[in-house]
Write a protein that holds these residues in place. Structure first.
Motif, PDB file in Angstrom:
ATOM      1  N   PRO A  26      -2.606   9.603  -3.529  1.00  0.00           N
ATOM      2  CA  PRO A  26      -1.145   9.505  -3.420  1.00  0.00           C
ATOM      3  C   PRO A  26      -0.562   8.795  -4.643  1.00  0.00           C
ATOM      4  O   PRO A  26      -1.250   7.979  -5.270  1.00  0.00           O
ATOM      5  N   ALA A  27       0.692   9.092  -4.971  1.00  0.00           N
ATOM      6  CA  ALA A  27       1.348   8.483  -6.135  1.00  0.00           C
ATOM      7  C   ALA A  27       1.875   7.096  -5.752  1.00  0.00           C
ATOM      8  O   ALA A  27       3.073   6.896  -5.545  1.00  0.00           O
ATOM      9  N   ILE A  28       0.932   6.160  -5.610  1.00  0.00           N
ATOM     10  CA  ILE A  28       1.261   4.786  -5.213  1.00  0.00           C
ATOM     11  C   ILE A  28       0.568   3.830  -6.176  1.00  0.00           C
ATOM     12  O   ILE A  28      -0.658   3.818  -6.284  1.00  0.00           O
ATOM     13  N   LEU A  47      -4.288   2.174  -8.376  1.00  0.00           N
ATOM     14  CA  LEU A  47      -3.728   3.115  -7.411  1.00  0.00           C
ATOM     15  C   LEU A  47      -4.070   2.624  -6.008  1.00  0.00           C
ATOM     16  O   LEU A  47      -5.128   2.029  -5.789  1.00  0.00           O
ATOM     17  N   ALA A  48      -3.186   2.863  -5.062  1.00  0.00           N
ATOM     18  CA  ALA A  48      -3.401   2.460  -3.669  1.00  0.00           C
ATOM     19  C   ALA A  48      -3.273   3.691  -2.779  1.00  0.00           C
ATOM     20  O   ALA A  48      -2.633   4.674  -3.144  1.00  0.00           O
ATOM     21  N   ASP A  49      -3.898   3.618  -1.622  1.00  0.00           N
ATOM     22  CA  ASP A  49      -3.808   4.723  -0.670  1.00  0.00           C
ATOM     23  C   ASP A  49      -2.594   4.593   0.248  1.00  0.00           C
ATOM     24  O   ASP A  49      -2.011   5.581   0.664  1.00  0.00           O
ATOM     25  N   ALA A  50      -2.224   3.334   0.552  1.00  0.00           N
ATOM     26  CA  ALA A  50      -1.101   3.093   1.461  1.00  0.00           C
ATOM     27  C   ALA A  50      -0.647   1.643   1.321  1.00  0.00           C
ATOM     28  O   ALA A  50      -1.421   0.793   0.878  1.00  0.00           O
ATOM     29  N   PRO A  51       0.602   1.351   1.713  1.00  0.00           N
ATOM     30  CA  PRO A  51       1.076  -0.036   1.664  1.00  0.00           C
ATOM     31  C   PRO A  51       0.353  -0.915   2.688  1.00  0.00           C
ATOM     32  O   PRO A  51      -0.069  -0.436   3.730  1.00  0.00           O
ATOM     33  N   ALA A  53       0.684  -4.559   5.080  1.00  0.00           N
ATOM     34  CA  ALA A  53       1.757  -5.109   5.917  1.00  0.00           C
ATOM     35  C   ALA A  53       2.712  -6.020   5.146  1.00  0.00           C
ATOM     36  O   ALA A  53       3.913  -6.026   5.402  1.00  0.00           O
ATOM     37  N   ASP A  54       2.195  -6.803   4.184  1.00  0.00           N
ATOM     38  CA  ASP A  54       3.053  -7.766   3.487  1.00  0.00           C
ATOM     39  C   ASP A  54       3.583  -7.247   2.152  1.00  0.00           C
ATOM     40  O   ASP A  54       4.141  -8.004   1.369  1.00  0.00           O
ATOM     41  N   ASP A  55       3.428  -5.953   1.878  1.00  0.00           N
ATOM     42  CA  ASP A  55       3.881  -5.387   0.609  1.00  0.00           C
ATOM     43  C   ASP A  55       5.389  -5.170   0.571  1.00  0.00           C
ATOM     44  O   ASP A  55       6.004  -4.799   1.569  1.00  0.00           O
ATOM     45  N   THR A  56       5.958  -5.384  -0.602  1.00  0.00           N
ATOM     46  CA  THR A  56       7.313  -4.921  -0.900  1.00  0.00           C
ATOM     47  C   THR A  56       7.133  -3.562  -1.561  1.00  0.00           C
ATOM     48  O   THR A  56       6.304  -3.409  -2.460  1.00  0.00           O
ATOM     49  N   VAL A  57       7.871  -2.574  -1.100  1.00  0.00           N
ATOM     50  CA  VAL A  57       7.731  -1.204  -1.601  1.00  0.00           C
ATOM     51  C   VAL A  57       9.037  -0.775  -2.249  1.00  0.00           C
ATOM     52  O   VAL A  57      10.102  -0.887  -1.655  1.00  0.00           O
ATOM     53  N   THR A  58       8.954  -0.317  -3.502  1.00  0.00           N
ATOM     54  CA  THR A  58      10.104   0.308  -4.156  1.00  0.00           C
ATOM     55  C   THR A  58       9.668   1.695  -4.589  1.00  0.00           C
ATOM     56  O   THR A  58       8.476   1.956  -4.758  1.00  0.00           O
ATOM     57  N   GLU A  59      10.633   2.586  -4.770  1.00  0.00           N
ATOM     58  CA  GLU A  59      10.284   3.964  -5.102  1.00  0.00           C
ATOM     59  C   GLU A  59      11.155   4.484  -6.235  1.00  0.00           C
ATOM     60  O   GLU A  59      12.351   4.217  -6.277  1.00  0.00           O
ATOM     61  N   THR A  60      10.528   5.192  -7.167  1.00  0.00           N
ATOM     62  CA  THR A  60      11.224   5.841  -8.274  1.00  0.00           C
ATOM     63  C   THR A  60      10.674   7.247  -8.417  1.00  0.00           C
ATOM     64  O   THR A  60       9.463   7.428  -8.567  1.00  0.00           O
ATOM     65  N   ASP A  61      11.535   8.228  -8.355  1.00  0.00           N
ATOM     66  CA  ASP A  61      11.136   9.635  -8.534  1.00  0.00           C
ATOM     67  C   ASP A  61       9.956  10.022  -7.646  1.00  0.00           C
ATOM     68  O   ASP A  61       9.045  10.739  -8.073  1.00  0.00           O
ATOM     69  N   GLY A  62       9.933   9.519  -6.412  1.00  0.00           N
ATOM     70  CA  GLY A  62       8.876   9.875  -5.469  1.00  0.00           C
ATOM     71  C   GLY A  62       7.595   9.074  -5.617  1.00  0.00           C
ATOM     72  O   GLY A  62       6.644   9.281  -4.880  1.00  0.00           O
ATOM     73  N   VAL A  63       7.550   8.147  -6.562  1.00  0.00           N
ATOM     74  CA  VAL A  63       6.360   7.309  -6.779  1.00  0.00           C
ATOM     75  C   VAL A  63       6.651   5.917  -6.229  1.00  0.00           C
ATOM     76  O   VAL A  63       7.702   5.334  -6.518  1.00  0.00           O
ATOM     77  N   LYS A  64       5.721   5.395  -5.432  1.00  0.00           N
ATOM     78  CA  LYS A  64       5.909   4.079  -4.829  1.00  0.00           C
ATOM     79  C   LYS A  64       5.233   2.997  -5.671  1.00  0.00           C
ATOM     80  O   LYS A  64       4.162   3.211  -6.232  1.00  0.00           O
ATOM     81  N   LEU A  66       3.924  -0.905  -5.099  1.00  0.00           N
ATOM     82  CA  LEU A  66       3.620  -1.907  -4.078  1.00  0.00           C
ATOM     83  C   LEU A  66       3.341  -3.248  -4.739  1.00  0.00           C
ATOM     84  O   LEU A  66       2.612  -3.316  -5.720  1.00  0.00           O
ATOM     85  N   VAL A  67       3.911  -4.317  -4.170  1.00  0.00           N
ATOM     86  CA  VAL A  67       3.651  -5.671  -4.643  1.00  0.00           C
ATOM     87  C   VAL A  67       3.463  -6.554  -3.414  1.00  0.00           C
ATOM     88  O   VAL A  67       4.322  -6.561  -2.521  1.00  0.00           O
ATOM     89  N   ASP A  68       2.351  -7.297  -3.370  1.00  0.00           N
ATOM     90  CA  ASP A  68       2.117  -8.180  -2.230  1.00  0.00           C
ATOM     91  C   ASP A  68       3.050  -9.386  -2.287  1.00  0.00           C
ATOM     92  O   ASP A  68       3.622  -9.706  -3.329  1.00  0.00           O
ATOM     93  N   SER A  69       3.202 -10.065  -1.149  1.00  0.00           N
ATOM     94  CA  SER A  69       4.196 -11.139  -1.047  1.00  0.00           C
ATOM     95  C   SER A  69       3.900 -12.316  -1.975  1.00  0.00           C
ATOM     96  O   SER A  69       4.823 -12.940  -2.499  1.00  0.00           O
ATOM     97  N   VAL A  70       2.637 -12.632  -2.212  1.00  0.00           N
ATOM     98  CA  VAL A  70       2.296 -13.748  -3.103  1.00  0.00           C
ATOM     99  C   VAL A  70       2.657 -13.401  -4.555  1.00  0.00           C
ATOM    100  O   VAL A  70       3.283 -14.191  -5.263  1.00  0.00           O
ATOM    101  N   SER A  71       2.303 -12.208  -4.992  1.00  0.00           N
ATOM    102  CA  SER A  71       2.595 -11.780  -6.363  1.00  0.00           C
ATOM    103  C   SER A  71       4.095 -11.609  -6.595  1.00  0.00           C
ATOM    104  O   SER A  71       4.594 -11.848  -7.692  1.00  0.00           O
ATOM    105  N   LEU A  72       4.821 -11.214  -5.550  1.00  0.00           N
ATOM    106  CA  LEU A  72       6.244 -10.928  -5.693  1.00  0.00           C
ATOM    107  C   LEU A  72       7.026 -12.136  -6.200  1.00  0.00           C
ATOM    108  O   LEU A  72       7.942 -11.996  -7.000  1.00  0.00           O
TER     109      LEU A  72
END
Length: 110
Positions: A26-28, A47-51, A53-64, A66-72
């Motif tokens: 997936p385009a993540i 690359l990730a397969d899926a978000p 639970a604690d991820d912040t998800v943003t999307e651009t042109d269909g690509v997600k 993901l950033v975990d809460s600590v890194s954010l």
């Protein structure tokens, strides 16, 4: 709508889509911050397969992105870009919180 806390530039979204397609994934894109590097913290991309639970998800042109809460906390306000230059091509994080960086562009200090 408020500005996203972190964003993925169209250049980076296009590159992630290309890489994901070649690997049949997936385009993540996952971006995290780890201790280390020449300036104290370093960026880690993968690359990730899926978000998670604690991820912040943003999307651009269909690509997600993901950033975990600590890194954010360390990445707030950042933009992830894909840059091609004579020195090579790479994902780059424009981080307004970084007080200093290094020549390689993959680590930073706050």
């Amino acid at each position: 709508m408020s500005e996203p806390v972190i964003s993925l530039a169209p250049s980076a979204a296009a590159r992630v889509a290309t890489i994901a397609a070649k690997q049949a994934k997936p385009a993540i894109l996952r971006l995290s911050v780890e201790g280390g590097g020449c300036s104290g913290f370093q960026y880690k991309f993968g690359l990730a397969d899926a978000p998670e639970a604690d991820d912040t998800v943003t999307e651009t042109d269909g690509v997600k992105l993901l950033v975990d809460s600590v890194s954010l906390d360390l990445l707030e306000g950042s933009v992830v870009e894909y840059v091609e230059s004579l020195g090579g091509a790479a994902f780059r994080v424009s981080n307004p919180q970084a007080a200093s960086g290094c020549g390689c562009g993959s680590s930073f200090a706050i």
